[in-house]
Design a protein around this motif. Sequence first.
Motif, PDB file in Angstrom:
ATOM      1  N   ALA A 103      13.704  -3.786  -4.074  1.00  0.00           N
ATOM      2  CA  ALA A 103      14.451  -4.394  -5.172  1.00  0.00           C
ATOM      3  C   ALA A 103      15.930  -4.437  -4.808  1.00  0.00           C
ATOM      4  O   ALA A 103      16.489  -3.449  -4.322  1.00  0.00           O
ATOM      5  CB  ALA A 103      14.240  -3.603  -6.463  1.00  0.00           C
ATOM      6  N   GLY A 104      16.545  -5.585  -5.018  1.00  0.00           N
ATOM      7  CA  GLY A 104      17.946  -5.761  -4.672  1.00  0.00           C
ATOM      8  C   GLY A 104      18.152  -6.485  -3.362  1.00  0.00           C
ATOM      9  O   GLY A 104      19.244  -6.990  -3.098  1.00  0.00           O
ATOM     10  N   ASP A 105      17.103  -6.525  -2.513  1.00  0.00           N
ATOM     11  CA  ASP A 105      17.209  -7.249  -1.252  1.00  0.00           C
ATOM     12  C   ASP A 105      17.198  -8.754  -1.491  1.00  0.00           C
ATOM     13  O   ASP A 105      16.610  -9.237  -2.462  1.00  0.00           O
ATOM     14  CB  ASP A 105      16.040  -6.896  -0.319  1.00  0.00           C
ATOM     15  CG  ASP A 105      16.146  -5.477   0.228  1.00  0.00           C
ATOM     16  OD1 ASP A 105      17.202  -4.850   0.045  1.00  0.00           O
ATOM     17  OD2 ASP A 105      15.153  -5.007   0.823  1.00  0.00           O
ATOM     18  N   ARG A 106      17.833  -9.478  -0.592  1.00  0.00           N
ATOM     19  CA  ARG A 106      17.775 -10.935  -0.589  1.00  0.00           C
ATOM     20  C   ARG A 106      16.973 -11.365   0.638  1.00  0.00           C
ATOM     21  O   ARG A 106      17.500 -11.440   1.738  1.00  0.00           O
ATOM     22  CB  ARG A 106      19.172 -11.546  -0.573  1.00  0.00           C
ATOM     23  CG  ARG A 106      19.910 -11.447  -1.902  1.00  0.00           C
ATOM     24  CD  ARG A 106      21.250 -12.170  -1.845  1.00  0.00           C
ATOM     25  NE  ARG A 106      21.841 -12.334  -3.167  1.00  0.00           N
ATOM     26  CZ  ARG A 106      22.618 -11.426  -3.748  1.00  0.00           C
ATOM     27  NH1 ARG A 106      22.901 -10.300  -3.106  1.00  0.00           N
ATOM     28  NH2 ARG A 106      23.119 -11.642  -4.953  1.00  0.00           N
ATOM     29  N   SER A 107      15.693 -11.591   0.426  1.00  0.00           N
ATOM     30  CA  SER A 107      14.809 -11.947   1.542  1.00  0.00           C
ATOM     31  C   SER A 107      14.724 -13.456   1.680  1.00  0.00           C
ATOM     32  O   SER A 107      14.885 -14.201   0.713  1.00  0.00           O
ATOM     33  CB  SER A 107      13.401 -11.382   1.296  1.00  0.00           C
ATOM     34  OG  SER A 107      12.515 -11.788   2.309  1.00  0.00           O
ATOM     35  N   SER A 108      14.480 -13.909   2.892  1.00  0.00           N
ATOM     36  CA  SER A 108      14.324 -15.347   3.131  1.00  0.00           C
ATOM     37  C   SER A 108      13.078 -15.603   3.975  1.00  0.00           C
ATOM     38  O   SER A 108      13.055 -16.511   4.786  1.00  0.00           O
ATOM     39  CB  SER A 108      15.562 -15.900   3.851  1.00  0.00           C
ATOM     40  OG  SER A 108      15.745 -15.240   5.095  1.00  0.00           O
ATOM     41  N   SER A 109      12.061 -14.772   3.783  1.00  0.00           N
ATOM     42  CA  SER A 109      10.872 -14.872   4.619  1.00  0.00           C
ATOM     43  C   SER A 109       9.597 -14.770   3.797  1.00  0.00           C
ATOM     44  O   SER A 109       9.572 -14.158   2.725  1.00  0.00           O
ATOM     45  CB  SER A 109      10.861 -13.758   5.677  1.00  0.00           C
ATOM     46  OG  SER A 109      11.984 -13.839   6.522  1.00  0.00           O
ATOM     47  N   LEU A 110       8.552 -15.372   4.344  1.00  0.00           N
ATOM     48  CA  LEU A 110       7.197 -15.202   3.841  1.00  0.00           C
ATOM     49  C   LEU A 110       6.516 -14.195   4.760  1.00  0.00           C
ATOM     50  O   LEU A 110       6.573 -14.317   5.983  1.00  0.00           O
ATOM     51  CB  LEU A 110       6.443 -16.531   3.876  1.00  0.00           C
ATOM     52  CG  LEU A 110       5.017 -16.532   3.320  1.00  0.00           C
ATOM     53  CD1 LEU A 110       5.051 -16.445   1.802  1.00  0.00           C
ATOM     54  CD2 LEU A 110       4.274 -17.787   3.764  1.00  0.00           C
ATOM     55  N   PHE A 111       5.876 -13.170   4.191  1.00  0.00           N
ATOM     56  CA  PHE A 111       5.217 -12.130   4.968  1.00  0.00           C
ATOM     57  C   PHE A 111       3.702 -12.264   4.832  1.00  0.00           C
ATOM     58  O   PHE A 111       3.180 -12.329   3.718  1.00  0.00           O
ATOM     59  CB  PHE A 111       5.640 -10.736   4.487  1.00  0.00           C
ATOM     60  CG  PHE A 111       7.109 -10.463   4.617  1.00  0.00           C
ATOM     61  CD1 PHE A 111       7.630  -9.929   5.789  1.00  0.00           C
ATOM     62  CD2 PHE A 111       7.982 -10.715   3.563  1.00  0.00           C
ATOM     63  CE1 PHE A 111       8.987  -9.666   5.911  1.00  0.00           C
ATOM     64  CE2 PHE A 111       9.335 -10.449   3.673  1.00  0.00           C
ATOM     65  CZ  PHE A 111       9.839  -9.928   4.858  1.00  0.00           C
ATOM     66  N   VAL A 112       3.006 -12.281   5.963  1.00  0.00           N
ATOM     67  CA  VAL A 112       1.548 -12.342   5.989  1.00  0.00           C
ATOM     68  C   VAL A 112       1.034 -11.033   6.584  1.00  0.00           C
ATOM     69  O   VAL A 112       1.478 -10.619   7.658  1.00  0.00           O
ATOM     70  CB  VAL A 112       1.040 -13.527   6.830  1.00  0.00           C
ATOM     71  CG1 VAL A 112      -0.485 -13.569   6.826  1.00  0.00           C
ATOM     72  CG2 VAL A 112       1.605 -14.839   6.291  1.00  0.00           C
ATOM     73  N   ILE A 113       0.102 -10.385   5.899  1.00  0.00           N
ATOM     74  CA  ILE A 113      -0.438  -9.117   6.371  1.00  0.00           C
ATOM     75  C   ILE A 113      -1.593  -9.395   7.334  1.00  0.00           C
ATOM     76  O   ILE A 113      -2.584 -10.010   6.954  1.00  0.00           O
ATOM     77  CB  ILE A 113      -0.936  -8.247   5.200  1.00  0.00           C
ATOM     78  CG1 ILE A 113       0.110  -8.185   4.079  1.00  0.00           C
ATOM     79  CG2 ILE A 113      -1.308  -6.849   5.693  1.00  0.00           C
ATOM     80  CD1 ILE A 113       1.466  -7.716   4.523  1.00  0.00           C
ATOM     81  N   HIS A 114      -1.441  -8.943   8.576  1.00  0.00           N
ATOM     82  CA  HIS A 114      -2.503  -9.108   9.578  1.00  0.00           C
ATOM     83  C   HIS A 114      -3.423  -7.895   9.591  1.00  0.00           C
ATOM     84  O   HIS A 114      -4.647  -8.026   9.610  1.00  0.00           O
ATOM     85  CB  HIS A 114      -1.901  -9.334  10.965  1.00  0.00           C
ATOM     86  CG  HIS A 114      -2.916  -9.452  12.049  1.00  0.00           C
ATOM     87  ND1 HIS A 114      -3.993 -10.308  11.964  1.00  0.00           N
ATOM     88  CD2 HIS A 114      -3.041  -8.822  13.253  1.00  0.00           C
ATOM     89  CE1 HIS A 114      -4.724 -10.205  13.063  1.00  0.00           C
ATOM     90  NE2 HIS A 114      -4.172  -9.308  13.844  1.00  0.00           N
ATOM     91  N   LYS A 115      -2.834  -6.693   9.583  1.00  0.00           N
ATOM     92  CA  LYS A 115      -3.605  -5.455   9.518  1.00  0.00           C
ATOM     93  C   LYS A 115      -2.895  -4.487   8.597  1.00  0.00           C
ATOM     94  O   LYS A 115      -1.687  -4.569   8.404  1.00  0.00           O
ATOM     95  CB  LYS A 115      -3.758  -4.823  10.910  1.00  0.00           C
ATOM     96  CG  LYS A 115      -4.640  -5.593  11.869  1.00  0.00           C
ATOM     97  CD  LYS A 115      -4.761  -4.862  13.199  1.00  0.00           C
ATOM     98  CE  LYS A 115      -5.653  -5.622  14.166  1.00  0.00           C
ATOM     99  NZ  LYS A 115      -5.754  -4.929  15.488  1.00  0.00           N
ATOM    100  N   GLY A 116      -3.654  -3.540   8.031  1.00  0.00           N
ATOM    101  CA  GLY A 116      -3.067  -2.538   7.156  1.00  0.00           C
ATOM    102  C   GLY A 116      -3.037  -2.987   5.703  1.00  0.00           C
ATOM    103  O   GLY A 116      -3.623  -4.009   5.337  1.00  0.00           O
ATOM    104  N   LYS A 117      -2.316  -2.230   4.884  1.00  0.00           N
ATOM    105  CA  LYS A 117      -2.208  -2.533   3.459  1.00  0.00           C
ATOM    106  C   LYS A 117      -0.764  -2.366   3.000  1.00  0.00           C
ATOM    107  O   LYS A 117      -0.037  -1.498   3.490  1.00  0.00           O
ATOM    108  CB  LYS A 117      -3.121  -1.621   2.624  1.00  0.00           C
ATOM    109  CG  LYS A 117      -4.600  -1.909   2.771  1.00  0.00           C
ATOM    110  CD  LYS A 117      -5.426  -1.079   1.813  1.00  0.00           C
ATOM    111  CE  LYS A 117      -6.896  -1.419   1.926  1.00  0.00           C
ATOM    112  NZ  LYS A 117      -7.730  -0.617   0.984  1.00  0.00           N
ATOM    113  N   VAL A 118      -0.372  -3.206   2.045  1.00  0.00           N
ATOM    114  CA  VAL A 118       0.972  -3.171   1.475  1.00  0.00           C
ATOM    115  C   VAL A 118       0.843  -3.269  -0.035  1.00  0.00           C
ATOM    116  O   VAL A 118       0.077  -4.088  -0.549  1.00  0.00           O
ATOM    117  CB  VAL A 118       1.830  -4.349   2.000  1.00  0.00           C
ATOM    118  CG1 VAL A 118       3.184  -4.393   1.284  1.00  0.00           C
ATOM    119  CG2 VAL A 118       2.023  -4.247   3.506  1.00  0.00           C
ATOM    120  N   ARG A 119       1.550  -2.417  -0.748  1.00  0.00           N
ATOM    121  CA  ARG A 119       1.508  -2.500  -2.212  1.00  0.00           C
ATOM    122  C   ARG A 119       2.810  -3.103  -2.732  1.00  0.00           C
ATOM    123  O   ARG A 119       3.905  -2.792  -2.254  1.00  0.00           O
ATOM    124  CB  ARG A 119       1.237  -1.144  -2.857  1.00  0.00           C
ATOM    125  CG  ARG A 119       2.361  -0.134  -2.737  1.00  0.00           C
ATOM    126  CD  ARG A 119       2.061   1.087  -3.583  1.00  0.00           C
ATOM    127  NE  ARG A 119       3.176   2.034  -3.525  1.00  0.00           N
ATOM    128  CZ  ARG A 119       3.551   2.784  -4.549  1.00  0.00           C
ATOM    129  NH1 ARG A 119       2.927   2.706  -5.701  1.00  0.00           N
ATOM    130  NH2 ARG A 119       4.563   3.620  -4.429  1.00  0.00           N
TER     131      ARG A 119
END
Length: 213
Positions: A45-61
Motif C-alpha cells: 500500500a502506498g506504492d506506485r506500480s506500473s506493472s502487471l504481475f503473473v504468478i508462474h510458481k508459488g502463491k501470493v496473497r
Amino acid sequence: MELQGHERCVSRVPIFSHLEMDELEEVFQRINHQNMKKGEYLFMAGDRSSSLFVIHKGKVRIYRLNDNGEEQLIRVLSHSDFTGELSLFSADEESKSYAEVLEDAEVCRINREDIYGLMQKYPDISIKIIESFAERLNDSESLTTNISLLNSREKLIEYIRTHTKNDKLILTMTKKNLASYLSMQPETLTRTFKKLENEGIIKKINNKTYDIL
C-alpha cells in the motif's frame, strides 16, 4: 513450436490465452522474470506500480488493512493468476493493497508500456482485460455484501456454495486466510465448520477437503 516454462504460464493467463503461438512468443519477449522468497512483497500500500504481475510458481496473497489495522484478504493467487491490473489504467495512483508472497514464487512482470503496445496490436487483449475487471468487480461486490449482511454461518455456507465442485469443497488457502477473507476470527471459522459437520451439512475428509452432504 511448443511453449516451455514461463511461456506456458503466460499462455494460461486469461488475457493472453486466446493468442496464437507466435503472438504468445512476442508477449514472452516483453516479460521480466523474478524469483521471490516467502514474506517478500510484489507491492505494498502506498506504492506506485506500473506493472502487471503473473504468478508462474508459488502463491501470493492480496490483502488490505482496514481503519483498525486489521487485515482483509482479497484473494490468494497461484499458478497463472495475475495482479496489478489496476496500474494499467491509473499510472500515478497509489496502491491500496499488499501483495505478499506466501510460498517461494517465480513471477513474470510486464511493464505498462509493453502491455499498451500489445493492446494496440492485439485488441482482443483489451476485451479480455475488461472481462477480467468485470469478474473481479462482481467478486468484490459479492464479498462486500456478504461481510455487511451475513452472519458467520451464512458467510461460510455461501463460500461453500460458490466453491464446491462435484459435491466436494477443496480449500485453496489456509483457514487463517479464509477467516480473513470472510472477515471473521479464525476461532469463529473453526467453530462454524464444526457446527456444519454436526448438522450433517459437510463431512471432513482432511483439513482442506470436505464432502458436501
